[in-house]
Design a protein around this motif. Sequence first.
Motif, PDB file in Angstrom:
ATOM      1  N   PHE A 128       3.826   9.155   3.268  1.00  0.00           N
ATOM      2  CA  PHE A 128       2.826   9.945   4.257  1.00  0.00           C
ATOM      3  C   PHE A 128       3.475  10.868   5.165  1.00  0.00           C
ATOM      4  CE2 PHE A 128      -1.179   7.585   2.901  1.00  0.00           C
ATOM      5  CZ  PHE A 128      -0.908   7.893   1.415  1.00  0.00           C
ATOM      6  N   LYS A 129       4.151  10.079   6.125  1.00  0.00           N
ATOM      7  CA  LYS A 129       4.879  10.913   7.211  1.00  0.00           C
ATOM      8  C   LYS A 129       5.718  11.869   6.897  1.00  0.00           C
ATOM      9  CE  LYS A 129       3.573   7.238  10.435  1.00  0.00           C
ATOM     10  NZ  LYS A 129       4.130   6.258  11.412  1.00  0.00           N
ATOM     11  N   ALA A 130       6.580  11.576   5.980  1.00  0.00           N
ATOM     12  CA  ALA A 130       7.494  12.533   5.380  1.00  0.00           C
ATOM     13  C   ALA A 130       7.180  13.930   5.030  1.00  0.00           C
ATOM     14  CB  ALA A 130       8.434  11.825   4.496  1.00  0.00           C
ATOM     15  N   ILE A 131       5.945  13.574   3.997  1.00  0.00           N
ATOM     16  CA  ILE A 131       5.133  14.568   3.452  1.00  0.00           C
ATOM     17  C   ILE A 131       4.670  15.481   4.510  1.00  0.00           C
ATOM     18  CG2 ILE A 131       3.200  15.356   2.002  1.00  0.00           C
ATOM     19  CD1 ILE A 131       5.526  14.102   0.325  1.00  0.00           C
ATOM     20  N   LEU A 132       4.063  14.878   5.706  1.00  0.00           N
ATOM     21  CA  LEU A 132       3.359  15.743   6.552  1.00  0.00           C
ATOM     22  C   LEU A 132       4.264  16.565   7.414  1.00  0.00           C
ATOM     23  CD1 LEU A 132       0.971  16.248   8.622  1.00  0.00           C
ATOM     24  CD2 LEU A 132       1.628  14.056   9.697  1.00  0.00           C
ATOM     25  N   SER A 171     -10.713  19.776  -0.090  1.00  0.00           N
ATOM     26  CA  SER A 171     -11.622  18.691  -0.020  1.00  0.00           C
ATOM     27  C   SER A 171     -12.166  18.152   1.109  1.00  0.00           C
ATOM     28  CB  SER A 171     -11.456  17.754  -1.244  1.00  0.00           C
ATOM     29  OG  SER A 171     -12.506  16.695  -0.878  1.00  0.00           O
ATOM     30  N   PRO A 172     -12.984  18.012   2.010  1.00  0.00           N
ATOM     31  CA  PRO A 172     -13.570  17.361   3.134  1.00  0.00           C
ATOM     32  C   PRO A 172     -12.859  15.982   3.040  1.00  0.00           C
ATOM     33  CG  PRO A 172     -15.386  18.645   2.504  1.00  0.00           C
ATOM     34  CD  PRO A 172     -14.432  18.674   1.453  1.00  0.00           C
ATOM     35  N   LYS A 173     -13.089  15.366   1.685  1.00  0.00           N
ATOM     36  CA  LYS A 173     -12.573  13.959   1.817  1.00  0.00           C
ATOM     37  C   LYS A 173     -10.938  13.802   1.840  1.00  0.00           C
ATOM     38  CE  LYS A 173     -13.516   9.949  -1.412  1.00  0.00           C
ATOM     39  NZ  LYS A 173     -13.961   9.618  -2.572  1.00  0.00           N
ATOM     40  N   TRP A 174     -10.235  14.820   1.346  1.00  0.00           N
ATOM     41  CA  TRP A 174      -9.031  14.803   1.450  1.00  0.00           C
ATOM     42  C   TRP A 174      -8.498  15.137   2.844  1.00  0.00           C
ATOM     43  CZ3 TRP A 174      -4.537  13.430  -0.338  1.00  0.00           C
ATOM     44  CH2 TRP A 174      -3.069  13.795   0.268  1.00  0.00           C
ATOM     45  N   ARG A 175      -9.346  15.802   3.585  1.00  0.00           N
ATOM     46  CA  ARG A 175      -8.854  16.042   4.940  1.00  0.00           C
ATOM     47  C   ARG A 175      -9.309  14.881   6.116  1.00  0.00           C
ATOM     48  NH1 ARG A 175     -11.227  17.206   9.936  1.00  0.00           N
ATOM     49  NH2 ARG A 175     -10.440  18.903  11.249  1.00  0.00           N
ATOM     50  N   LYS A 176     -10.437  14.128   5.699  1.00  0.00           N
ATOM     51  CA  LYS A 176     -10.527  13.180   6.658  1.00  0.00           C
ATOM     52  C   LYS A 176      -9.459  11.997   6.410  1.00  0.00           C
ATOM     53  CE  LYS A 176     -14.069   9.640   7.346  1.00  0.00           C
ATOM     54  NZ  LYS A 176     -12.979   8.443   7.521  1.00  0.00           N
ATOM     55  N   TYR A 177      -9.044  11.842   4.956  1.00  0.00           N
ATOM     56  CA  TYR A 177      -8.202  10.886   4.574  1.00  0.00           C
ATOM     57  C   TYR A 177      -6.796  11.214   5.405  1.00  0.00           C
ATOM     58  CZ  TYR A 177      -5.104   7.855   1.738  1.00  0.00           C
ATOM     59  OH  TYR A 177      -4.135   7.062   1.095  1.00  0.00           O
ATOM     60  N   TRP A 178      -6.308  12.338   5.174  1.00  0.00           N
ATOM     61  CA  TRP A 178      -5.068  12.745   5.948  1.00  0.00           C
ATOM     62  C   TRP A 178      -4.973  12.727   7.354  1.00  0.00           C
ATOM     63  CZ3 TRP A 178      -1.122  12.281   3.064  1.00  0.00           C
ATOM     64  CH2 TRP A 178       0.098  12.983   3.425  1.00  0.00           C
ATOM     65  N   LEU A 179      -6.190  13.213   7.855  1.00  0.00           N
ATOM     66  CA  LEU A 179      -6.334  12.985   9.533  1.00  0.00           C
ATOM     67  C   LEU A 179      -6.500  11.739   9.889  1.00  0.00           C
ATOM     68  CD1 LEU A 179      -6.876  14.571  12.164  1.00  0.00           C
ATOM     69  CD2 LEU A 179      -9.417  14.383  11.564  1.00  0.00           C
ATOM     70  N   ASP A 180      -7.157  10.725   9.260  1.00  0.00           N
ATOM     71  CA  ASP A 180      -7.077   9.392   9.607  1.00  0.00           C
ATOM     72  C   ASP A 180      -5.938   8.626   9.471  1.00  0.00           C
ATOM     73  OD1 ASP A 180      -9.598   9.895  10.401  1.00  0.00           O
ATOM     74  OD2 ASP A 180     -10.723   8.900   8.647  1.00  0.00           O
ATOM     75  N   ASN A 181      -4.972   8.956   8.675  1.00  0.00           N
ATOM     76  CA  ASN A 181      -3.883   8.301   8.458  1.00  0.00           C
ATOM     77  C   ASN A 181      -2.541   8.957   8.681  1.00  0.00           C
ATOM     78  OD1 ASN A 181      -4.678   5.764   6.426  1.00  0.00           O
ATOM     79  ND2 ASN A 181      -6.062   7.401   5.690  1.00  0.00           N
ATOM     80  N   PRO A 182      -1.885   9.619   8.015  1.00  0.00           N
ATOM     81  CA  PRO A 182      -0.646  10.198   8.648  1.00  0.00           C
ATOM     82  C   PRO A 182      -0.694  11.107   9.977  1.00  0.00           C
ATOM     83  CG  PRO A 182      -1.213  11.358   6.763  1.00  0.00           C
ATOM     84  CD  PRO A 182      -2.165  10.115   6.800  1.00  0.00           C
ATOM     85  N   ALA A 198       6.901 -15.922   3.693  1.00  0.00           N
ATOM     86  CA  ALA A 198       6.669 -14.724   4.512  1.00  0.00           C
ATOM     87  C   ALA A 198       5.554 -14.105   3.274  1.00  0.00           C
ATOM     88  CB  ALA A 198       7.729 -14.034   5.001  1.00  0.00           C
ATOM     89  N   ILE A 199       4.354 -13.792   3.835  1.00  0.00           N
ATOM     90  CA  ILE A 199       3.484 -12.839   2.937  1.00  0.00           C
ATOM     91  C   ILE A 199       3.477 -11.367   3.650  1.00  0.00           C
ATOM     92  CG2 ILE A 199       1.401 -12.674   1.815  1.00  0.00           C
ATOM     93  CD1 ILE A 199       2.835 -15.278   1.421  1.00  0.00           C
ATOM     94  N   GLU A 200       3.370 -10.299   2.772  1.00  0.00           N
ATOM     95  CA  GLU A 200       3.364  -9.063   3.213  1.00  0.00           C
ATOM     96  C   GLU A 200       2.187  -8.273   2.618  1.00  0.00           C
ATOM     97  OE1 GLU A 200       6.882  -5.747   3.111  1.00  0.00           O
ATOM     98  OE2 GLU A 200       6.346  -6.296   1.273  1.00  0.00           O
ATOM     99  N   ILE A 201       1.723  -7.317   3.425  1.00  0.00           N
ATOM    100  CA  ILE A 201       0.636  -6.773   2.847  1.00  0.00           C
ATOM    101  C   ILE A 201       0.877  -5.219   3.525  1.00  0.00           C
ATOM    102  CG2 ILE A 201      -1.278  -8.291   2.796  1.00  0.00           C
ATOM    103  CD1 ILE A 201      -2.309  -7.097   5.370  1.00  0.00           C
ATOM    104  N   ARG A 202       0.188  -4.243   2.922  1.00  0.00           N
ATOM    105  CA  ARG A 202       0.238  -2.716   3.603  1.00  0.00           C
ATOM    106  C   ARG A 202      -1.125  -2.407   4.032  1.00  0.00           C
ATOM    107  NH1 ARG A 202       3.334   0.722  -0.939  1.00  0.00           N
ATOM    108  NH2 ARG A 202       5.473   0.100  -0.570  1.00  0.00           N
ATOM    109  N   ASP A 203      -0.839  -1.810   5.438  1.00  0.00           N
ATOM    110  CA  ASP A 203      -2.232  -1.479   6.243  1.00  0.00           C
ATOM    111  C   ASP A 203      -2.677  -0.003   5.657  1.00  0.00           C
ATOM    112  OD1 ASP A 203      -0.570   0.469   7.475  1.00  0.00           O
ATOM    113  OD2 ASP A 203      -0.466  -0.774   9.347  1.00  0.00           O
ATOM    114  N   ASP A 204      -3.691   0.277   6.260  1.00  0.00           N
ATOM    115  CA  ASP A 204      -4.227   1.767   5.808  1.00  0.00           C
ATOM    116  C   ASP A 204      -3.248   2.993   6.053  1.00  0.00           C
ATOM    117  OD1 ASP A 204      -6.524   0.554   4.920  1.00  0.00           O
ATOM    118  OD2 ASP A 204      -7.694   1.040   6.529  1.00  0.00           O
ATOM    119  N   ALA A 205      -2.335   2.596   6.912  1.00  0.00           N
ATOM    120  CA  ALA A 205      -1.525   3.733   7.468  1.00  0.00           C
ATOM    121  C   ALA A 205      -0.187   3.846   6.489  1.00  0.00           C
ATOM    122  CB  ALA A 205      -1.213   3.651   8.832  1.00  0.00           C
TER     123      ALA A 205
END
Length: 597
Positions: A306-310, A359-370, A537-544
């Motif tokens: 995401f950050k590279a795309i941004l 789309s407002p949904k894309w805007r919210k997703y992109w603003l809230d994350n990257p 050691a267990i791994e997950i990814r957060d929303d970001a």
Amino acid sequence: MFEKNIIDGIESGILVPFHYQGIKDETVDYRELPWRNGKFDPQQLMNLFATQKRAKHVFGHWKTHKQQRTLAFCVSKAHADFMAQWFSARGIKAVSVHSCSEVRRGEALSQLKSGEIEVIFSVDLFNEGTDLPSIDTILILRPTESKILFLQQLGRGLRTSAETNKTFVSVIDFIGNHISFLNRPMALLQAANANEAIKRLNNPEIDSKCLINIDPELVDFWQQLKLDYTKADQQYQLLKDDLGHRPTATEFYHSGYVWSKMTKQNGSWFELVLTQEREDKTLLALTPYLPFLSRGVEKATMTKCFKAILLEAFIELDGLNYPPTIEAVCIKSWQVFKRYPKLWTQDVKTDLQLIDADSPKWRKYWLDNPITFLCKQDKSDTQSWFVVQENRLHANVDVKVDDIEVMSTAMSELSELLLARYSQRQSASTLTPISKTVQSNVVTLPIEVSRDEQASLSYYPDLKIACGHFKTGTDDNSETLTLNSTFSKLDPSIFFIAPASGDSMNSGKNPIENGDLLLLERITAINAGSITGKIMAIEIRDDAGDNQYLLRKVSKLTNGQYQLNAHNPEYTPILANDSMQTFARLKQVLNGSDFIK
């Protein structure tokens, strides 16, 4: 590759073989000459090349190895004029050809072909372009900055000639006592690096019809050089020589050099570049912006793309000149993202993959994350590197108007690097839920294999294997720690060291305390094995999109589910789900006596 084309051409009969004579340039001590940014000072070369002594040395070897039509490469117009006059004074019909010469290129080639002259001394005009079939002798009287340039000079006479019916090209090359001349054997032997070329000089064969003969004194000189490939600056210059231009960050990354080692030695990519390109005034303009380029771009924590795309979207919107609106950033990011369909499918949530850019949904997703996380201040920084002000995304750095172009180019180079690193990391890993019991690691750690009897393992201080709740960690920084001989059989490509963080495992027989150094074994498809009863050691990814890690003991319940248990009873067990992956297996907690100081 150009090198391969030459050999293929010779084997197929399109090109004639070459007989290469590497002559020691004994009249010049290159070690005393200034060598900056991969080049010798041309005026000093001219002063040493246009001498009676060197001309006599060249003339003797030329007479021994020449054929009928010679093309010679000189360092300057004055050098070419001097050599043509020197040869002419000794009864050899020779001319100099350059942008100011009386004899023009076409006329000189016609005279050479007809036999009116025997030697053309040239400057740059014949480095590349049209093949010259009539030429049967190449005389190289100057250093070349890259393998590519050397091969272009070599290749000028390799085309077959029905008129002259030549059977081979004689290449007479004058080689100095300097590391830069290693580009010759590297190019001739198609060697991956200088060390490989030096080893192969003992038996320098590439094609049965070709001959490579290099002065033994030169071979001895090269073999005595201590080439230290652990130094990023040397790798940079060798790569620059190989490519024929300043390497980009991505080219350097793909050269195989451990990126974390480069940052440890130099701080950041453009700090390395500026030490090697001191005469490039355009690049030097980046100096006041190095903290931003390093911390704000190059070292941006990123386990999704995401950050590279941004960043790429921000650059394309000319964000340093005109900070774009959030709406424009979101739309442009969507458009940039769609250029990478594999990454789009892999990283964007399924329910968002079919929505439009506006789309407002894309805007919210992109603003809230990257966007939000790009503007987040890291604990190690004194400021956030990007900010949102009045609904616009700003780079939090003051860039002079005259520097905006070079800064945008530098940011683009680093965003390309981020995508390259991420793509390689993802291609080397398979995300498999812990519930499937077949394990794989998400992060491909940049670990160097050591052949020492002791175990030299990579240590990742920022990975932070949490003994508590999941905690974000990165593998961006690393150093090497050496363990004693009892660990000598550990494979450095699998085993690594990371710190424990928290107190959920500080009870029981073998407590793990906050700050303990953990010896861990990366989980791969080959060594997955059973995980039941093991501390993993267990791994997950957060929303970001950032990776988070947790250390727990795994048990399997009667219903087939896996449970993650802490040693400290104050921490409740966690049921594993499909978002969790096994990352590594704990082998032991290390103590001071395990290390070699």
